[in-house]
Enzyme design. Structure first.
Site, short mmCIF file in Angstrom:
data_model
loop_
_atom_site.label_atom_id
_atom_site.label_comp_id
_atom_site.label_asym_id
_atom_site.label_seq_id
_atom_site.Cartn_x
_atom_site.Cartn_y
_atom_site.Cartn_z
N ASP A 1 0.96 -1.23 -0.09
CA ASP A 1 0.11 -0.07 0.09
C ASP A 1 0.84 1.06 0.07
OD1 ASP A 1 -2.25 1.52 -0.08
OD2 ASP A 1 -2.79 1.50 2.11
N LEU A 2 1.73 1.24 -0.89
CA LEU A 2 2.79 2.41 -0.92
C LEU A 2 2.29 3.62 -1.63
CD1 LEU A 2 5.70 2.58 0.10
CD2 LEU A 2 6.59 2.24 -2.17
#
Length: 292
Positions: free
Chosen positions: A176-177
């Protein structure tokens, strides 16, 4: 607000367990309650308590424990669904980008990626596979009744199946960058926070960058920016530009589904879903330009 008011919603048992002397409320979401806390030794940390809806974030804690601070915050303590995390600061990459520009932000993202993907030893047990991660997309693509979404989701699901069947260099991923999950302000510089804790092809770890930062839709659907990100990330991750964009399209489809599930809404009521659909429409038109 008084200190007692700030800490009143933290159970006394947790305060005693981790020597919490003060706290400041940061967030109360469907998945977690988050405070910045002061400890009796004078240091600060982040207290994160998962709700029943946030149990899917437990693999993220496993990922942080495995990373041991390489590219991401340290997991200081963990007890069930509660964890104490390194306080990495409160300057987000989204705010930094507004002042210093897209190029400077992308350099930081690439540095974080290289640190996150540096080997940390044997992968941990308990991470979420990409096949599991994309279940909502696969399910909704078969049942969606809104004609504006049905074909794009089916297109995205087909691309996703092809990608998952050909994964390479499989490793633990943040998952979830994006610009709000990269922060600085502490002594260790820029660090990633709030991982999902996935395992799969490294190219997926940049997929969410294409749909971010928040409130930047003109940039998100700008073909020049999309191509530039493909160039940058393909070099950083040593894979084709086409593969990078295909994973971005796969993620956009999944993000539409998650947004509609979370909001319990239809397309017109979800800003995130509308933005992801707009990106998907532009990105699929660029795929042929990036094919080898």
């Amino acid at each position: 607000m008084s200190e007692s008011g700030l800490t009143s919603d933290i159970p006394d048992e947790i305060k005693r367990r981790w020597s919490i002397s003060s706290a400041f409320f940061l967030a109360d979401t469907a998945s977690s309650m988050v405070h910045r806390v002061g400890l009796t030794d004078g240091s600060s940390a982040i207290l994160k308590r998962l709700t029943p809806r946030g149990l899917g974030e437990l693999p993220g804690m496993t990922f942080l424990e495995w990373r041991q601070g390489q590219g991401a915050v340290h997991l200081l303590q963990k007890d069930g669904t509660e964890c104490l995390l390194e306080d990495a600061g409160d300057l987000t990459l989204r705010a930094y980008r507004l002042q210093h520009g897209e190029g400077a932000a992308n350099e930081i993202i690439c540095d974080i990626l290289q640190r996150l993907h540096t080997s940390g030893g044997a992968p941990p047990v308990g991470l979420t596979t990409l096949d599991q991660h994309f279940r909502s997309l696969f399910a909704r693509a078969e049942t969606e009744s809104d004609q504006r979404l049905r074909e794009p989701l089916q297109y995205s699901a087909e691309i996703t199946r092809e990608l998952l069947a050909r994964q390479q260099m499989i490793k633990p991923l943040h998952g979830d960058l994006h610009h709000d999950n990269i922060v600085t302000g502490g002594s260790r510089g820029w660090l990633a926070i709030d991982p999902q804790g996935l395992v799969g092809d490294p190219a997926y770890d940049v997929a969410n960058i294409f749909g971010n930062p928040l409130n930047a839709l003109p940039d998100i659907i700008d073909p020049q920016r999309i191509r530039r990100l493909c160039d940058i990330f393909s070099e950083t991750l040593d894979c084709s530009r086409e593969k990078i964009l295909r994973y971005a399209i796969a993620h956009a489809g999944a993000s539409i589904c998650w947004s509609l599930e979370d909001d319990g809404s239809v397309l017109n009521e979800s800003e995130n879903a509308l933005e992801r659909l707009a990106f998907l429409t532009v990105a699929r038109g660029l795929l042929s330009d990036l094919s080898p």
